[in-house]
Design an enzyme around this catalytic site. Structure first.
Site, mmCIF file in Angstrom:
data_model
loop_
_atom_site.group_PDB
_atom_site.id
_atom_site.type_symbol
_atom_site.label_atom_id
_atom_site.label_comp_id
_atom_site.label_asym_id
_atom_site.label_seq_id
_atom_site.Cartn_x
_atom_site.Cartn_y
_atom_site.Cartn_z
ATOM 1 N N HIS A 114 0.995 -1.237 -0.061
ATOM 2 C CA HIS A 114 -0.053 -0.095 -0.060
ATOM 3 C C HIS A 114 0.959 1.267 0.020
ATOM 4 O O HIS A 114 1.973 1.083 0.615
ATOM 5 C CB HIS A 114 -0.985 0.015 1.394
ATOM 6 C CG HIS A 114 -1.792 -1.233 1.257
ATOM 7 N ND1 HIS A 114 -2.988 -1.347 0.836
ATOM 8 C CD2 HIS A 114 -1.252 -2.196 2.179
ATOM 9 C CE1 HIS A 114 -3.195 -2.536 1.072
ATOM 10 N NE2 HIS A 114 -2.562 -3.257 1.886
ATOM 11 N N THR A 164 13.326 -7.481 2.787
ATOM 12 C CA THR A 164 12.818 -6.146 2.031
ATOM 13 C C THR A 164 13.547 -6.164 0.655
ATOM 14 O O THR A 164 13.247 -5.146 -0.115
ATOM 15 C CB THR A 164 12.823 -5.009 2.931
ATOM 16 O OG1 THR A 164 14.130 -4.945 3.171
ATOM 17 C CG2 THR A 164 12.229 -5.065 4.111
#
Length: 199
Positions: A114, A164
């Site tokens: 998001h 990540t």
């Protein structure tokens, strides 16, 4: 004009709340429910359901329930795939898993994300970036793999790691954020755990 599903697959910003994607998610939830409520003895029936759910499977795979995903059709698993209990795959983008991959309990593969700014998030904008896991990979328990990450061949990801960024082939990587600890070498063939030798 592109549908929200087409945007999702293409890695563009999209709105997940529309009719088409909502129907797709509900169908996946129903199959996951069936899988998760079968008797443990009904392996063949469970595997048949996984074949129906996934975009691609191999002849040999074993996934311990419970299992959860968003769509299923974006998941591809290679030969000799094993996943322990409570694998969660948010497969809004492709999740491609190679051959001889082992996944420990409570692992999460998240392709969905998001926007950082709340005004964009409040518009329900979402995006999805693919996850790729190479051959001969072992992922430890409670690992989180974030959108867009690739894990190279023959790599081990330590328990509790949060990925990540991409992790190369032939390494042990651990931590939050996950980083390379060291290379895997031929010397590692001598040991089954730390400095405990295979006799």
């Amino acid at each position: 004009m592109e549908s929200e599903k087409e945007k999702m697959i293409a890695g563009k910003p999209y709105l997940p709340g529309g009719r088409e994607l909502s129907i797709d998610r509900m169908q996946a939830k129903e199959v996951c429910h069936d899988i998760n409520t079968l008797s443990p003895r009904e392996v063949a029936k469970r595997n048949k359901a996984f074949k129906k759910l996934f975009g691609k499977t191999s002849k040999r795979f074993y996934i311990e329930p419970p299992f959860y995903c968003d769509y299923g059709y974006n998941i591809e698993v290679g030969n000799n795939f094993y996943a322990n209990h409570n694998l969660v795959v948010l497969d809004c983008a492709k999740v491609c898993i190679g051959d001889n991959v082992m996944i420990a309990p409570n692992v999460a593969l998240y392709t969905a994300g998001h926007p950082i700014h709340h005004q964009l998030r409040n518009q329900e904008i979402e995006y999805a970036l693919p996850i790729t896991i190479g051959n001969n990979v072992w992922i430890g328990g409670n690992v989180v793999v974030n959108p867009g990450v690739t894990i190279g061949n023959n790599t081990v990801i330590g328990s509790g790691s949060v990925l990540t960024k991409d992790i190369p082939s032939n390494v042990i990587a651990v931590g939050n954020p996950c980083r390379v600890l060291r290379q895997i070498t031929d010397e590692d063939k001598q040991y089954y755990y730390k400095r405990m030798k295979i006799k």
